[in-house]
Design an enzyme around this catalytic site. Structure first.
Site, short mmCIF file in Angstrom:
data_model
loop_
_atom_site.label_atom_id
_atom_site.label_comp_id
_atom_site.label_asym_id
_atom_site.label_seq_id
_atom_site.Cartn_x
_atom_site.Cartn_y
_atom_site.Cartn_z
CD GLU A 1 9.36 -10.86 -17.97
OE1 GLU A 1 9.25 -11.63 -16.92
OE2 GLU A 1 9.06 -9.54 -17.98
CG ASN B 1 2.90 -1.02 2.98
OD1 ASN B 1 2.25 -1.76 2.40
ND2 ASN B 1 4.05 -0.52 2.70
N GLY B 2 1.24 -2.93 5.34
CA GLY B 2 2.02 -4.23 5.75
C GLY B 2 0.96 -5.17 6.42
CD1 TRP C 1 -3.09 -5.18 -4.45
CD2 TRP C 1 -1.90 -6.18 -2.85
NE1 TRP C 1 -2.93 -6.62 -4.66
CE2 TRP C 1 -2.24 -7.33 -3.84
CE3 TRP C 1 -1.28 -6.62 -1.68
CZ2 TRP C 1 -1.83 -8.64 -3.76
CZ3 TRP C 1 -0.99 -7.96 -1.53
CH2 TRP C 1 -1.06 -8.99 -2.52
CE LYS D 1 6.20 -7.63 -17.62
NZ LYS D 1 6.93 -8.46 -16.91
CE LYS E 1 7.06 -1.98 -10.65
NZ LYS E 1 7.17 -2.66 -11.87
CB CYS F 1 -0.84 0.05 1.26
SG CYS F 1 -1.91 -1.53 1.54
NE ARG G 1 4.24 1.90 -1.52
CZ ARG G 1 5.48 1.64 -1.29
NH1 ARG G 1 6.40 2.00 -2.20
NH2 ARG G 1 5.64 1.06 -0.30
CD GLU H 1 2.80 -8.78 -15.08
OE1 GLU H 1 2.50 -8.41 -13.62
OE2 GLU H 1 4.26 -8.69 -15.34
CG HIS I 1 8.77 -34.46 -23.45
ND1 HIS I 1 9.09 -35.60 -23.62
CD2 HIS I 1 9.75 -33.66 -23.93
CE1 HIS I 1 10.07 -35.83 -24.15
NE2 HIS I 1 10.58 -34.56 -24.23
C1 AGP Z 1 6.41 -8.70 -13.01
O1 AGP Z 1 6.01 -7.86 -14.13
C2 AGP Z 1 5.44 -8.59 -11.78
N1 AGP Z 1 4.89 -7.40 -11.71
C3 AGP Z 1 5.71 -9.43 -10.58
O2 AGP Z 1 6.22 -10.68 -10.98
C4 AGP Z 1 7.26 -8.92 -9.96
O3 AGP Z 1 8.24 -9.17 -10.85
C5 AGP Z 1 7.47 -9.68 -8.69
O4 AGP Z 1 6.38 -9.36 -7.88
C6 AGP Z 1 8.67 -9.30 -8.00
O5 AGP Z 1 8.72 -7.97 -7.78
P1 AGP Z 1 10.18 -7.26 -7.24
O6 AGP Z 1 11.37 -7.24 -8.53
O7 AGP Z 1 9.84 -6.01 -6.88
O8 AGP Z 1 10.72 -8.09 -6.11
#
Ligand code: AGP
Length: 613
Positions: free
Chosen positions: A485, A98-99, A74, A489, A608, A2, A27, A492, A508
């Site tokens: 990756e 936050n936490g 969040w 991408k 994020k 957050c 965030r 998400e 396989h």
């Molecule tokens: C990647 O596009 C995502 N947002 C997510 O997988 C991210 O890479 C992951 O949460 C790790 O975050 P960080 O690099 O801040 O540790």
């Protein structure tokens, strides 16, 4: 994760709080709220959904007051509703958090037994009641907060306001970042701020202090008192923050993600320059490493999500160039599989935010097992950075889009330099070979700029991809992590189901999925395994599968398969393909999501940085 902001101001703060929250929305963004103090009275406005909902609420019901706190959420405990939105408050105290308060249930039970009434499902509301209870026992706001912090277990960044105290704001940090901002200029002179990061404070000040874990701080317009976990007065350095307002706006791009994709030639070049002697064309790591590469028997790499895929690429590099055995784990798995770690070995942690709870917990596990701790982070003031023996920063600048792009390629740049340095130190890389590889890295920004010219072609391709329900990504060697990756991408930000596979694995199992409705994106520069990947493509084509091939001119010439759309990148050294081929992979995801119309920068259910395990 957050976002928190607090302003002890000399002017009405509601608008400034919202501006700061806009910079923190990356965030977390499922609800937001502010509280202000006006003539000694606390009042709140909160709203479910994006910040714009809170702005509408404030337009309808303005909130006066020169002191305030704000929060963008969040959700961890409790659904993303208005009643669960922060700030949480009693008549005496308002708080943003936050936490996670891990012991909130037992605390809530004791408060309810004492007559407290709760209006939310959150852990945070417990904190407001605890401070209120301490004040009811005669404590001052400062002493009440000090007593409350000792009762909390878990991770938190907190900011408090108190009814009747319009020259007081208290904040605390344990496991989640919190910074103090010092007002400057005519308008801001004498103002004080709290913020989750320097980005939130950028509109007000670039003069900040980061609280250490366990610190709490008492702000008035003329004083800052910081105390450590044992309530001893401490000093924290006052620094100039690098995050300025212009770094967190989209410029002429529609989304932060688009801006950040296009920034890559610049920021990867900037990062490489930090680790390479451009004249000698050799690796020049800043500062001494607190370990001897030749004594490292095994390297552990751990991260989450995109950062994990960067680590997966690095595994190939460390093993190839330094002959260093590498174990790589997703952070949330590493410490539970009981990996046998030998004291004195090296553990590398990769994290854009430097606050990912899974990665941080694994770092602490590695430290307990006497590993040297090296982190590759984009936020050098982050918790992961602060708990590392050595930090290798990525110089990507603030990455606002939830989907990581420029941080990923900057991570690869740093990891490539580290692998070459290890190869040289361990006697497995000659100066000549090192120079060739460094020269290839120096070429990357130019190659990335050329890769970006594929954008119009990709934008067209995305219009088709936007209509499908599933996509398969394939790659071999260091293109395999890129396939993973690419799938991450796409899923998400477009919400299309996508999977990445090692191309050799197709037969396989995944080949059962292939039909004319399933696009297969094949990441395959022309290299020593290209022919094998062409066979995989023929297996796909034979079943009516649609192929999108990302390759180079030689690959395009060799892989003449019907119905294949080919994206042709320039020729380059095989070592650097993961950095450059990331560009089309990112653009495919971006333009597909943009064509669908999802919220590219703030996709649903995500944040994020995930600061909870
Ligand atoms: C990647 O596009 C995502 N947002 C997510 O997988 C991210 O890479 C992951 O949460 C790790 O975050 P960080 O690099 O801040 O540790």
């Amino acid at each position: 994760m957050c976002g928190i902001v607090g302003i002890l101001g000399n002017r009405p703060v509601a608008g400034a709080l919202v501006d700061a929250l806009r910079r923190l929305e990356y965030r977390g963004y499922d609800s937001a709220g502010i509280a202000t103090l006006d003539h000694g009275r606390l009042d709140r406005r909160r709203a479910e959904g994006k910040l714009v909902a809170l702005e509408k609420r404030l337009d309808a019901e303005p909130l006066p007051g020169n002191v305030g706190i704000g929060h963008t959420r969040w959700a961890t405990h409790g659904r993303p509703t208005e009643s669960n939105a922060h700030p949480h408050a009693t008549a005496k105290v308002a708080v943003v958090h936050n936490g996670i308060i891990e012991n909130f249930r037992e605390l809530r039970e004791s408060l309810v037994a004492g007559g407290a009434r709760f209006f939310s499902e959150t852990d945070t509301e417990v904190v407001a009641h605890l401070v209120t209870r301490e004040m009811a026992h005669g404590k001052s706001p400062v002493d009440a907060v000090a007593a409350t912090l000792k009762q909390l277990r878990g991770a938190f960044a907190l900011a408090f306001l108190f009814a009747g105290e319009d020259n007081l704001m208290i904040g605390a940090r344990k496991g989640s970042p919190l910074a103090i901002g010092y007002g400057q200029g005519t308008a801001g002179k004498g103002e004080m701020y709290f913020g989750s990061d320097a980005i939130a404070l950028a509109p007000f000040t670039d003069t900040i202090s980061y609280l250490d874990d366990g610190d709490w701080a008492v702000l008035t317009r003329s004083s800052v008192q910081i105390f450590d976990e044992q309530d001893r007065p401490v000093e924290r350095p006052v620094v100039k923050s690098s995050a300025t307002a212009h770094m967190v706006d989209k410029g002429n791009h529609k989304h932060f993600m688009a801006k950040e994709i296009h920034e890559q030639p610049e920021v990867v070049g900037h990062t490489l320059a930090h680790y390479i002697d451009m004249i000698q064309e050799k690796v020049a790591l800043p500062g001494e490493l607190p370990f001897d590469w030749s004594k490292i028997k095994r390297l552990s790499i751990s991260a989450c999500g995109t950062a994990f895929y960067a680590g997966l690429v690095a595994k190939y590099w460390f093993e190839r160039f330094a002959k260093l055995p590498v174990e790589i784990d997703i952070a949330s798995e590493f410490r539970y599989r009981g990996a046998p770690l030998e004291a004195g070995d090296l553990a590398i942690f990769i994290s854009q935010s430097g606050e990912t709870a899974d990665t941080l917990a694994t770092l602490r596990y590695a430290r307990e097992h006497k590993q040297h701790i090296l982190s590759v982070v984009n936020v050098v003031t982050s918790t992961i950075a602060r708990e590392s023996d050595v930090v290798m920063p990525t110089l990507a600048g603030p990455e606002i889009g939830v989907a990581s792009t420029k941080a990923f390629t900057c991570q690869l740049a740093v990891l490539a330099c580290l692998a070459l340095a290890a190869g040289r130190a361990r006697g497995h890389l000659s100066e000549e070979d090192e120079q060739k590889l460094v020269h290839a890295l120096i070429e990357v920004p130019r190659l990335m700029a050329q890769a970006l010219t594929l954008e119009p072609e990709i934008e067209q391709l995305a219009l088709d991809l936007a209509k499908v329900g599933d996509v398969l990504y394939l790659g071999r060697g260091t293109s395999y992590p890129l396939a993973l990756e690419g799938a991450l991408k796409l899923k998400e930000i477009s919400y299309i189901h996508a999977e990445g596979y090692a191309a050799g694995e197709l037969k396989h199992g995944p080949i059962a999925l292939i039909d004319e409705t399933m696009p297969v994106i094949v990441i395959a520069p022309y290299d020593r395994v290209f022919e094998k990947t062409v066979s995989n493509m023929q297996e796909v084509a034979a079943r009516g599968g649609r192929i999108i091939l990302v390759t180079d001119p030689k690959g395009a010439a060799e892989a003449t398969i019907a119905s294949t759309v080919t994206l042709t990148l320039p020729d380059m050294a095989s070592t650097v393909t993961p950095l450059v081929y990331a560009i089309p992979v990112q653009l495919i995801a971006y333009h597909t999501a943009a064509a669908i119309g999802t919220d590219v920068d703030q996709p649903r259910n995500l944040a994020k940085s995930v600061t909870v395990e």
